[in-house]
Design a protein around this motif. Structure first.
Motif, short mmCIF file in Angstrom:
data_model
loop_
_atom_site.label_atom_id
_atom_site.label_comp_id
_atom_site.label_asym_id
_atom_site.label_seq_id
_atom_site.Cartn_x
_atom_site.Cartn_y
_atom_site.Cartn_z
N ASP A 71 82.77 -9.50 10.43
CA ASP A 71 81.95 -9.59 11.64
C ASP A 71 81.10 -8.34 11.74
N ARG A 72 80.34 -8.20 12.79
CA ARG A 72 79.37 -7.13 12.88
C ARG A 72 79.89 -5.91 13.65
N VAL A 73 81.13 -5.97 14.14
CA VAL A 73 81.63 -4.89 14.99
C VAL A 73 81.64 -3.57 14.24
N LEU A 74 82.27 -3.54 13.08
CA LEU A 74 82.39 -2.29 12.33
C LEU A 74 81.03 -1.87 11.77
N ASP A 75 80.23 -2.83 11.35
CA ASP A 75 78.90 -2.51 10.83
C ASP A 75 78.04 -1.84 11.90
N ASN A 76 78.20 -2.27 13.15
CA ASN A 76 77.43 -1.70 14.25
C ASN A 76 77.99 -0.38 14.76
N ALA A 77 79.20 -0.03 14.34
CA ALA A 77 79.86 1.15 14.89
C ALA A 77 79.37 2.45 14.28
N ILE A 78 78.80 2.40 13.07
CA ILE A 78 78.38 3.62 12.41
C ILE A 78 77.14 3.32 11.56
N ARG A 79 76.27 4.30 11.45
CA ARG A 79 75.04 4.15 10.68
C ARG A 79 74.86 5.37 9.80
N PHE A 80 74.74 5.18 8.49
CA PHE A 80 74.42 6.26 7.56
C PHE A 80 72.90 6.33 7.44
N ALA A 81 72.31 7.24 8.21
CA ALA A 81 70.85 7.30 8.30
C ALA A 81 70.28 8.30 7.30
N HIS A 82 69.13 7.95 6.73
CA HIS A 82 68.43 8.82 5.80
C HIS A 82 66.97 8.97 6.23
N THR A 83 66.49 10.18 6.21
CA THR A 83 65.06 10.39 6.36
C THR A 83 64.38 9.96 5.06
N ASN A 84 63.09 9.78 5.10
CA ASN A 84 62.35 9.44 3.88
C ASN A 84 62.47 10.59 2.88
N THR A 85 62.82 10.27 1.65
CA THR A 85 63.13 11.16 0.52
C THR A 85 64.43 11.95 0.73
N GLY A 86 65.25 11.56 1.70
CA GLY A 86 66.57 12.18 1.87
C GLY A 86 67.48 11.82 0.70
N ILE A 87 68.35 12.76 0.32
CA ILE A 87 69.22 12.61 -0.85
C ILE A 87 70.69 12.74 -0.42
N THR A 88 71.50 11.77 -0.82
CA THR A 88 72.95 11.84 -0.60
C THR A 88 73.64 11.90 -1.94
N ARG A 89 74.64 12.77 -2.04
CA ARG A 89 75.40 12.92 -3.29
C ARG A 89 76.86 12.55 -3.05
N ARG B 66 89.47 21.06 -12.20
CA ARG B 66 88.57 20.12 -11.55
C ARG B 66 88.73 18.76 -12.19
N PHE B 67 89.08 17.75 -11.38
CA PHE B 67 89.25 16.44 -11.97
C PHE B 67 87.87 15.84 -12.23
N PRO B 68 87.76 15.03 -13.28
CA PRO B 68 86.44 14.54 -13.70
C PRO B 68 85.86 13.54 -12.71
N THR B 69 84.57 13.68 -12.44
CA THR B 69 83.88 12.78 -11.53
C THR B 69 82.52 12.38 -12.10
N LEU B 70 81.99 11.30 -11.57
CA LEU B 70 80.61 10.90 -11.80
C LEU B 70 79.82 11.25 -10.54
N SER B 71 78.67 11.86 -10.70
CA SER B 71 77.82 12.21 -9.56
C SER B 71 76.84 11.08 -9.29
N LEU B 72 76.91 10.51 -8.09
CA LEU B 72 75.98 9.46 -7.67
C LEU B 72 75.01 10.06 -6.66
N PHE B 73 73.72 10.00 -6.97
CA PHE B 73 72.68 10.48 -6.06
C PHE B 73 71.91 9.27 -5.53
N LEU B 74 71.96 9.09 -4.22
CA LEU B 74 71.20 8.04 -3.55
C LEU B 74 69.98 8.68 -2.89
#
Length: 323
Positions: free
Chosen positions: A262-280, A9-17
């Motif tokens: 520009d806003r084209v790519l920003d508008n193309a996808i949304r990483f949505a989170h519910t309240n208290t949702g956790i992404t790793r 397993r190559f070494p990683t840092l775990s980021l929790f948002l």
């Protein structure tokens, strides 16, 4: 035939948002956005709603005892911190809803070393569109209004005004912080450090609402900081309690959208989170490559307790922000 071997397993840092629990502004937007009352009764830096208070209790219990992989990984990392505090870093936005969520998460992890980062506020900053109504009690005021008063409110006009936000002194003193968060001083004793920039308030240096481009720049700054920590092997885990729009921008930075002009790519996808949702996200310590392992973990909430992830008309507002 070559013998079977287990890949190293190559070494990683775990980021929790982690997104904050439901705020009073979230509740106003979800219930009344079609009438545009959120514009006038939003708080510059709101407290949690009743649903938000219930969500952080569930989040606290989840990280304390759940055997789900996300909770177990957070718990293990926090426990390892007691042996070497440089391996686990817990950052929080300076906004009240995030600080209150951080207090519950820290309590569930038996951790009292949270670092408040004044650059991790929500897109837009600390502002209000009608200064006469910025009393931090928008939802309660709205629900107490009669129909004629609501109609009058719809016709009101105001001027966008910025506010300085909490100061470093506010956050570092448990008695003062407890009053701002409506919790006990013991519960408010979770902050270890405040990064520079909050001496007069975390938004004191701004006199206008932030643009989307500026939000992307802040997101890139934090992502670059975490990648540098990973590449230097200065920590194994980074936790950030923050906000939906900022976390969306951070994840877009991680997948290479940091320099969108520009806003084209920003508008193309949304990483949505519910309240208290956790992404790793696992970030390679050798190459800085980001691996999104878990997106919006929210199994600590029942279906009826989910907020903030609905496809509301109000969600379109972020598309209209000035670049």
């Amino acid at each position: 035939m070559l013998p079977a071997t287990k890949s190293a397993r190559f070494p990683t840092l775990s980021l929790f948002l982690v997104r904050h629990a439901e705020s009073q502004n979230n509740a106003i937007n979800a219930r009344y956005a079609a009438q545009a009352w959120e514009k006038y009764l939003r708080s510059p830096d709101p407290d949690l709603s009743a649903a938000g208070d219930a969500q952080i209790a569930k989040l606290e219990a989840f990280v304390r005892s759940s055997e789900r992989l996300t909770a177990a990984a957070l718990r293990e990392a926090a426990r390892a911190e007691h042996d070497n505090d440089s391996r686990f870093l817990f950052f929080s936005s300076p906004m009240r809803r995030a600080l209150k969520t951080s207090s519950a998460l820290a309590k569930g992890l038996s951790y009292a070393g949270v670092i408040v980062d004044p650059t991790c506020f929500e897109e837009g900053g600390c502002y209000h569109d009608h200064v006469d109504m910025s009393d931090m009690k928008g939802l309660a005021r709205l629900e107490a209004m009669s129909d004629p008063e609501l109609e009058q409110l719809k016709q009101a006009t105001g001027q966008r005004t910025t506010f300085p936000g909490l100061t470093a002194a506010d956050v570092l003193d448990p008695s003062t912080l407890s009053a701002h968060l409506n919790v006990t001083p013991e519960t408010a004793s979770f902050v270890k450090e405040v990064l520079p920039g909050m001496e007069s308030g975390w938004y004191a240096a701004f006199d206008r609402c932030e643009t989307r481009r500026e939000c992307f720049a802040r997101a890139k700054h934090f992502v670059d900081k975490v990648k540098a920590i990973a590449m230097a092997d200065n920590a194994d885990t980074v936790v950030l309690v923050s906000h939906g729009d900022l976390m969306d921008a951070m994840l877009k930075n991680l997948i290479g959208q940091a320099d969108v002009e520009d806003r084209v790519l920003d508008n193309a996808i949304r990483f949505a989170h519910t309240n208290t949702g956790i992404t790793r996200v696992e970030i390679g310590k050798n190459d800085g490559m980001a691996h999104v392992m878990v997106m919006n973990e929210s199994t600590h909430l029942e279906a009826t307790e989910h907020t903030g992830g609905e496809m509301l008309d109000g969600w379109g507002k972020w598309r209209q922000h000035a670049w």
